[in-house]
Design a protein around this motif. Sequence first.
Motif, PDB file in Angstrom:
ATOM      1  N   TYR A 138      -8.866 -12.945   3.189  1.00  0.00           N
ATOM      2  CA  TYR A 138      -7.703 -12.040   3.566  1.00  0.00           C
ATOM      3  C   TYR A 138      -7.048 -12.820   4.970  1.00  0.00           C
ATOM      4  CZ  TYR A 138      -9.636  -8.588   0.625  1.00  0.00           C
ATOM      5  OH  TYR A 138     -10.212  -8.158  -0.738  1.00  0.00           O
ATOM      6  N   VAL A 139      -5.821 -12.539   4.993  1.00  0.00           N
ATOM      7  CA  VAL A 139      -4.941 -12.511   6.247  1.00  0.00           C
ATOM      8  C   VAL A 139      -5.216 -11.188   6.916  1.00  0.00           C
ATOM      9  CG1 VAL A 139      -2.625 -12.902   7.206  1.00  0.00           C
ATOM     10  CG2 VAL A 139      -3.280 -14.392   5.252  1.00  0.00           C
ATOM     11  N   GLU A 140      -5.592 -11.287   8.264  1.00  0.00           N
ATOM     12  CA  GLU A 140      -5.893  -9.701   8.928  1.00  0.00           C
ATOM     13  C   GLU A 140      -5.394  -9.802  10.171  1.00  0.00           C
ATOM     14  OE1 GLU A 140      -9.371  -7.994   7.115  1.00  0.00           O
ATOM     15  OE2 GLU A 140     -10.183  -9.855   7.346  1.00  0.00           O
ATOM     16  N   HIS A 141      -5.133  -8.494  10.803  1.00  0.00           N
ATOM     17  CA  HIS A 141      -4.865  -8.487  11.935  1.00  0.00           C
ATOM     18  C   HIS A 141      -3.634  -9.502  12.686  1.00  0.00           C
ATOM     19  CE1 HIS A 141      -7.987  -5.461  12.240  1.00  0.00           C
ATOM     20  NE2 HIS A 141      -8.654  -6.417  11.431  1.00  0.00           N
TER      21      HIS A 141
ATOM     22  N   LYS B 136       6.907 -12.369   1.540  1.00  0.00           N
ATOM     23  CA  LYS B 136       6.122 -12.303   0.523  1.00  0.00           C
ATOM     24  C   LYS B 136       4.426 -12.138   1.160  1.00  0.00           C
ATOM     25  CE  LYS B 136       4.367 -12.840  -3.827  1.00  0.00           C
ATOM     26  NZ  LYS B 136       4.737 -11.901  -5.004  1.00  0.00           N
ATOM     27  N   LEU B 137       3.906 -11.142   0.805  1.00  0.00           N
ATOM     28  CA  LEU B 137       2.517 -10.904   1.240  1.00  0.00           C
ATOM     29  C   LEU B 137       1.493 -10.594   0.163  1.00  0.00           C
ATOM     30  CD1 LEU B 137       4.447  -9.786   3.583  1.00  0.00           C
ATOM     31  CD2 LEU B 137       2.799  -8.159   4.228  1.00  0.00           C
ATOM     32  N   LYS B 138       0.371 -11.287   0.193  1.00  0.00           N
ATOM     33  CA  LYS B 138      -0.546 -11.235  -0.725  1.00  0.00           C
ATOM     34  C   LYS B 138      -2.168 -11.389  -0.118  1.00  0.00           C
ATOM     35  CE  LYS B 138      -2.523 -13.480  -4.880  1.00  0.00           C
ATOM     36  NZ  LYS B 138      -2.671 -14.590  -5.834  1.00  0.00           N
ATOM     37  N   GLY B 139      -2.796 -10.323  -0.578  1.00  0.00           N
ATOM     38  CA  GLY B 139      -4.178 -10.425   0.243  1.00  0.00           C
ATOM     39  C   GLY B 139      -4.087 -10.151   1.495  1.00  0.00           C
ATOM     40  N   VAL B 140      -3.257  -9.407   2.030  1.00  0.00           N
ATOM     41  CA  VAL B 140      -3.025  -9.248   3.593  1.00  0.00           C
ATOM     42  C   VAL B 140      -3.671  -7.631   3.849  1.00  0.00           C
ATOM     43  CG1 VAL B 140      -1.521  -8.868   5.466  1.00  0.00           C
ATOM     44  CG2 VAL B 140      -1.084 -10.706   3.727  1.00  0.00           C
ATOM     45  N   ARG B 141      -4.366  -7.704   4.843  1.00  0.00           N
ATOM     46  CA  ARG B 141      -4.856  -6.323   5.486  1.00  0.00           C
ATOM     47  C   ARG B 141      -4.644  -6.247   7.101  1.00  0.00           C
ATOM     48  NH1 ARG B 141     -10.922  -5.996   3.013  1.00  0.00           N
ATOM     49  NH2 ARG B 141     -11.227  -7.154   4.871  1.00  0.00           N
ATOM     50  N   ASN B 142      -4.648  -4.947   7.341  1.00  0.00           N
ATOM     51  CA  ASN B 142      -4.587  -4.398   8.730  1.00  0.00           C
ATOM     52  C   ASN B 142      -3.531  -5.198   9.665  1.00  0.00           C
ATOM     53  OD1 ASN B 142      -6.755  -2.658   8.656  1.00  0.00           O
ATOM     54  ND2 ASN B 142      -8.005  -4.314   8.129  1.00  0.00           N
ATOM     55  N   SER B 143      -2.345  -5.590   9.235  1.00  0.00           N
ATOM     56  CA  SER B 143      -1.445  -6.391   9.746  1.00  0.00           C
ATOM     57  C   SER B 143      -0.312  -5.428   9.855  1.00  0.00           C
ATOM     58  CB  SER B 143      -1.039  -7.746   8.951  1.00  0.00           C
ATOM     59  OG  SER B 143      -2.230  -8.689   8.902  1.00  0.00           O
ATOM     60  N   SER B 144       0.876  -5.861  10.664  1.00  0.00           N
ATOM     61  CA  SER B 144       1.984  -5.077  10.719  1.00  0.00           C
ATOM     62  C   SER B 144       3.221  -5.890  11.100  1.00  0.00           C
ATOM     63  CB  SER B 144       1.753  -4.163  11.951  1.00  0.00           C
ATOM     64  OG  SER B 144       1.391  -4.867  13.059  1.00  0.00           O
TER      65      SER B 144
ATOM     66  N   SER C  76      -3.588  -3.978   2.059  1.00  0.00           N
ATOM     67  CA  SER C  76      -4.019  -2.577   2.117  1.00  0.00           C
ATOM     68  C   SER C  76      -4.166  -2.306   3.633  1.00  0.00           C
ATOM     69  CB  SER C  76      -5.467  -2.528   1.577  1.00  0.00           C
ATOM     70  OG  SER C  76      -5.495  -2.556   0.285  1.00  0.00           O
ATOM     71  N   TYR C  77      -3.874  -1.184   4.112  1.00  0.00           N
ATOM     72  CA  TYR C  77      -3.809  -0.676   5.440  1.00  0.00           C
ATOM     73  C   TYR C  77      -2.904  -1.536   6.375  1.00  0.00           C
ATOM     74  CZ  TYR C  77      -7.871   1.304   3.564  1.00  0.00           C
ATOM     75  OH  TYR C  77      -8.973   2.067   2.769  1.00  0.00           O
ATOM     76  N   ASN C  78      -1.590  -1.847   5.881  1.00  0.00           N
ATOM     77  CA  ASN C  78      -0.855  -2.589   6.591  1.00  0.00           C
ATOM     78  C   ASN C  78       0.130  -1.578   7.247  1.00  0.00           C
ATOM     79  OD1 ASN C  78      -1.549  -5.354   6.164  1.00  0.00           O
ATOM     80  ND2 ASN C  78      -1.056  -4.863   4.071  1.00  0.00           N
ATOM     81  N   LEU C  79       0.789  -1.880   8.482  1.00  0.00           N
ATOM     82  CA  LEU C  79       1.760  -0.874   8.958  1.00  0.00           C
ATOM     83  C   LEU C  79       3.163  -1.852   9.012  1.00  0.00           C
ATOM     84  CD1 LEU C  79       2.423   1.581  10.618  1.00  0.00           C
ATOM     85  CD2 LEU C  79       1.570   0.360  12.525  1.00  0.00           C
ATOM     86  N   PHE C  80       4.241  -0.707   8.838  1.00  0.00           N
ATOM     87  CA  PHE C  80       5.506  -1.205   8.803  1.00  0.00           C
ATOM     88  C   PHE C  80       6.305  -0.082   9.592  1.00  0.00           C
ATOM     89  CE2 PHE C  80       3.581  -3.470   5.162  1.00  0.00           C
ATOM     90  CZ  PHE C  80       4.123  -4.710   5.487  1.00  0.00           C
ATOM     91  N   SER C  81       6.563  -0.138  10.572  1.00  0.00           N
ATOM     92  CA  SER C  81       7.142   0.874  11.446  1.00  0.00           C
ATOM     93  C   SER C  81       8.409   0.484  12.408  1.00  0.00           C
ATOM     94  CB  SER C  81       5.905   1.530  12.522  1.00  0.00           C
ATOM     95  OG  SER C  81       6.474   2.534  13.189  1.00  0.00           O
ATOM     96  N   GLY C  82       9.263   1.390  12.462  1.00  0.00           N
ATOM     97  CA  GLY C  82      10.391   1.036  13.484  1.00  0.00           C
ATOM     98  C   GLY C  82      11.405  -0.124  12.988  1.00  0.00           C
ATOM     99  N   ASN C  83      11.222  -0.577  11.899  1.00  0.00           N
ATOM    100  CA  ASN C  83      12.039  -1.778  11.444  1.00  0.00           C
ATOM    101  C   ASN C  83      13.541  -1.241  10.793  1.00  0.00           C
ATOM    102  OD1 ASN C  83       9.957  -3.824  11.680  1.00  0.00           O
ATOM    103  ND2 ASN C  83       9.043  -2.383  10.153  1.00  0.00           N
ATOM    104  N   ARG C  84      14.530  -1.785  11.099  1.00  0.00           N
ATOM    105  CA  ARG C  84      15.846  -1.740  10.532  1.00  0.00           C
ATOM    106  C   ARG C  84      15.883  -2.900   9.361  1.00  0.00           C
ATOM    107  NH1 ARG C  84      19.825   1.557  12.395  1.00  0.00           N
ATOM    108  NH2 ARG C  84      22.026   0.927  11.687  1.00  0.00           N
TER     109      ARG C  84
END
Length: 691
Positions: free
Chosen positions: A303-306, A340-348, A369-377
């Motif tokens: 995975y790509v993580e953190h 494009k995201l594939k196999g990405v976890r716990n990233s933001s 899974s478990y990724n965060l997208f917050s405060g983006n425009r």
Amino acid sequence: MKFKILFFLLSTLISQISAAQEVVFYVSSRGNDKASGRSARDAFATLKQAQIAVRTEKIKGYPKTGFKVWIRGGEYELKEPLVFGPEDSGTEQMPVIYQAMPGERVRISGGEKITGWKKTQNGLWKTTLPKEKAGQWYFHQIWVNGQNRRRAHTPNTGFYTVKGFPDGGAEVSYDKGSQRFEFGKGDIDPNWTNLNDVEAIVYHFWTDSHLRVQSVDETADIVTFKHKTGKRFTDDYTKDGARYIIENVFEALDAPGEWYLNRVTGVLSYMPMPGEDMTKAEVIAPVIPQLMVLNGDPISQQYVEHLHFKNIRFEHTNFILPDGDVNNNQGSAGVSAAFKLKGVRNSSFENCRINNIGNFAFDLDKGCSYNLFSGNRLTRLAAGGFRINGGNAESPPLERTGFNEFRNNVISHFGEIYPSAVGILLMHTNGNLISHNLIHHGFYTGISVGWSWGYQPSVSRDNIVEFNHIHDIGQGLLSDMGAIYTLGLSPGTVIRNNLIHDVESHGYGGWGIYMDEGTSHLLVENNVVYNTKFAAFNIHYSKEITVRNNIFALSRLSLLSRSVSEPHKSVFFTNNIMYWTEGMLFDGDWTDKAYPFYLTPADRKRPKELADTFDMDYNIFFNPGMPVDSVEFGKQDLLQWRARGKDVHSVYTDPLFEDAAKFNFRLKAGSPAFKVGFKQIEMQNVGPASR
């Protein structure tokens, strides 16, 4: 001896302090990739070099609390996407962070500035692009001083309409592939420059078809396209012709802000807006189709993580539909994405701005899974904002995508090239949180949940859609859409505390909350929906959905609708307030029909016969200009309706809103709604939290 001990202790302390600190690199548009990157004055020039430096430091293997790449203010043009793999991952304790320097504006662009403009005698400005002439570059968008400019098109306002159907009209199925239509005399000219580069965009049903012209029969007024569309050329399900425009026509370059690119000569022509000086204007055309690829392998669990990105502005991607693809997929689901995201976890991605994009902004594919997208425009998007899709019910579990959070984002003015695109498109995915987003000015649907039609197996479940503000959806262009749209089996999915208003379709549709084919086992509660063309709440066909404690108000043509009566309970509808001043209260089929049912295994041999296909009670109904005796409840009066067991305890009375005329639907003290169990809906926390 004492000196040696002191030196050892001091060295140990320094090592411990160093181990507790981040490893920091700097990137500057004025930097040098041969620099150390260790200070703002000795910064790298590119993010690619910073990525290499982080990888190199990770190989050393000494303990750290993480990596920080500070990006100085400036503009960074990408010649190819930034690609991150598992080797670029951090850990929970040692994340990798790419972040703009505080107070500095970072713009990462996938475009190229166009210069060399010369003014011609007819008021146009022109420049020659050698790469275009050589067949190495082609694009559908340009931006002048940050504003999107349209390709030359006709008509300048409104639409043409299809006049005839040589491949079949209303007499054939709506999904009959069609490649030709008859046009109005003079609407299409076979003598246009580079006729095979001319493109018709047809708006029919819930899709926009993009069709390159193959030939024009001027005698019969028939245009033939290079590829078929997936639907007939009627105006939805009517006998009338669909609306269309013609784009990329040099002879139609007649209005300020229009442009035309001649692929044969490489000449780009532009008619400027009033006051634009093309010798000083910033003109950008997109080059690369993606800005960033995060590419893990979920099957091998690599995975790509953190990995985190903060406060960065991204702009300009170039997407052109592949040959043979006319954009027939619902929701423009076949359009690619800038990220494009594939196999990405716990990233933001946090507090980033995605602007002037030629496709979707984000695509979360298998194993994310478990990724965060917050405060983006996310603004001025050719397609949609977020597309989330993983393995379906038949796929390996490791390909499932879920448990991602999308909160406090703004998604606005999307679908500008592909109007059937969705603000947030949840396909085969589960357990996601869609919360406190502002979604507005799209042409199709704000949030779509589910991707399995009917009652077949689906992985779409346990998704939470809450506290979102969704408005100005549809804008009268397409049909068959809703601010929130659902499909298929959805156990555990909840739609709650959303504020929805101003949903306008072209033809049919334009619903607030739209339960489409097979929507089952989800909960709809505490939503406020008003100012929709058709029903504030609509069911196509569904099973055992719960709808409670909502306010449905001020729809124009109808307030509640259901298309199909099936041999099961479609909806449990309680403690809702219905308030309208025009149109029907109920539309569609609200009949019951007998069907066998057993409550326990003991009933298998002699199942009970039930007739109720929906339950409805403890609601408030009110039209201030209509006495209850004049109201039709499913084509019956209230007494007949209650004789069927519907709304026995419901009340027809003024719910006492604070000010319905100004769309303030808070209930006054003493509202009769409280007596039937309704609970006050608080709207002050809807939409993005203050930043």
